[in-house]
Design a protein around this motif. Structure first.
Motif, short mmCIF file in Angstrom:
data_model
loop_
_atom_site.label_atom_id
_atom_site.label_comp_id
_atom_site.label_asym_id
_atom_site.label_seq_id
_atom_site.Cartn_x
_atom_site.Cartn_y
_atom_site.Cartn_z
N GLY B 83 23.56 7.34 -15.83
CA GLY B 83 23.29 8.76 -15.66
C GLY B 83 22.83 9.43 -16.94
O GLY B 83 22.15 10.46 -16.90
N ALA B 84 23.19 8.86 -18.08
CA ALA B 84 22.86 9.48 -19.36
C ALA B 84 21.49 9.06 -19.87
O ALA B 84 21.07 9.50 -20.95
N LEU B 85 20.80 8.21 -19.12
CA LEU B 85 19.52 7.71 -19.62
C LEU B 85 18.38 8.66 -19.29
O LEU B 85 18.44 9.40 -18.30
N THR B 86 17.36 8.62 -20.13
CA THR B 86 16.15 9.38 -19.82
C THR B 86 15.40 8.66 -18.71
O THR B 86 15.67 7.49 -18.40
N LEU B 87 14.45 9.35 -18.10
CA LEU B 87 13.68 8.74 -17.03
C LEU B 87 12.94 7.51 -17.55
O LEU B 87 12.86 6.49 -16.87
N GLU B 88 12.41 7.65 -18.76
CA GLU B 88 11.68 6.51 -19.33
C GLU B 88 12.62 5.33 -19.55
O GLU B 88 12.27 4.18 -19.29
N GLN B 89 13.83 5.61 -19.99
CA GLN B 89 14.80 4.53 -20.19
C GLN B 89 15.19 3.88 -18.87
O GLN B 89 15.40 2.68 -18.79
N ARG B 90 15.26 4.71 -17.85
CA ARG B 90 15.60 4.15 -16.53
C ARG B 90 14.50 3.23 -16.02
O ARG B 90 14.76 2.17 -15.47
N ARG B 91 13.28 3.69 -16.22
CA ARG B 91 12.16 2.84 -15.79
C ARG B 91 12.17 1.53 -16.55
O ARG B 91 11.91 0.45 -15.99
#
Lengths: 209, 209
Positions: B83-91
């Motif tokens: 949940g704490a990740l940025t969208l880019e990190q999630r991708r």
DNA sequence: TTCGATTTATCACAGGTGTGATAAATCGAA
DNA sequence: TTCGATTTATCACACCTGTGATAAATCGAA
């Protein structure tokens, strides 16, 4: 003077028997004796038409490739002049051609199951010609590429796509769908398999969405 | 009083030996004797740790699944709180997790090659547990589905997609890419393999194009 | 040193494999 | 009917397979 037998038909019978054994028991159990039994022949008789295991396997694999490409040719012939088709008809033809490679009916399910055994075994098995397997992979990619290229030329394809990447994506998708439908028909039914292919093609042609 | 040997390590050694033989000569040639030789053991010794062929194969397959899922777990742990990740990190995490299933380095190339032999043989080979193969397929789909679902929830996924279809499409794509990279590395390099996966994920997340 | 469970090592058996070699049967043509 | 190439049928061999059974060696603990 010779005893009259159609050698072509005989060889075809043996190949069919081989396919049945491979489908039912796997390539591992498809020994010369097992194939001969399945074909209702004595092993000596079988060996009169195929000198050794390598020759039988090569002939069988070649027969399978011929069978598939024959079906594809027939589809193309039936379609007539491609240039005269509507866009919708072209999309339909593309789908039909690619779907021909999927195990959507029992015939093709057997075919694909046997084919999978062949190509995986070709990686290591000395009696199976790895060149034929590679040839099939190259041929499938050529077909996929031609279909994509034609769609590009008729401007039904999204223009932002890279032909190389899309060729590989679609080719591998078809392989993966085929594999899973054959191995786990309860996880991926033939209908669902076709749905995925259809959706994929839709995504390639539909602009911006 | 007993002679001191770590049975866990022994079994792991045998499994590694089995993988090497399967990768090099195929499952067909991976007999108990061949595996024992590869492990530097007498066949009697091997049979002390694995009563049957069936037990060896089942243990090996289970070990492989544990190894892969262990790597996936580690990746997830390293990522920390999703949940704490940025969208880019999630991708990036999604790509990394799925790429873990592809034969991108020599270790995974061996792994996937052996895995392919296992699952295809499981269709017919009596000594190979078809349930384990199915379990792996189910597990892979569950992972893919969770990744897609998470992307949907965080609204990075195109909203017009059907989760079922996309799960199957991505799962089968990964299988097909893996298969082709292992069988025909000259037709599909590990790099190209990863490129296709990346493009596919981009197409799923990028809105309208 | 003696014990004894663990670990290693052998032998044997029935069954299957591809293949070489050779004999037998077939059946239309001469 | 006789011939003879085609087709079928057997036998044998060396090799490999999984597995049951059993003996031998090992090496720490008592």
């Amino acid at each position: 003077m010779p005893k009259q037998v159609d050698p072509v038909a005989r060889r075809a019978d043996v190949v069919d028997a081989l396919f049945r054994v491979v489908f039912r028991e796997g390539l591992q159990r498809a020994s010369l004796r097992a194939v001969a039994d399945e074909a209702g022949l004595n092993i000596g008789s079988l060996r009169h038409y195929f000198a050794n295991q390598q020759e039988l396997m090569g002939f069988a694999m070649r027969a399978m490739l011929d069978r598939v490409s024959g079906r594809l040719m027939r589809r193309i012939d039936e379609a007539g002049d491609v240039g005269a088709l509507t866009l919708e008809q072209r999309r339909r033809l593309s789908l039909d051609l690619l779907a021909e490679l999927l195990p959507l009916d029992e015939t093709r399910r057997v075919e694909v199951a046997v084919f999978v055994d062949f190509v995986t075994a070709a990686r290591t098995h000395p009696a199976i010609d790895a060149g034929l397997a590679r040839e099939a992979a190259v041929g499938a990619r050529a077909l996929v590429r031609r279909i994509l290229r034609r769609a590009m030329d008729s401007e039904t394809l999204r223009p932002d796509l890279d032909l190389d990447v899309e060729t590989e994506r679609l080719s591998s998708l078809i392989d993966g769908l085929s594999l899973n439908t054959v191995l786990y028909p309860d996880l991926l039914s033939p209908e669902a398999c076709l749905d995925v292919l259809r959706d994929h093609l839709d995504g390639l042609t539909r602009q911006g969405s």
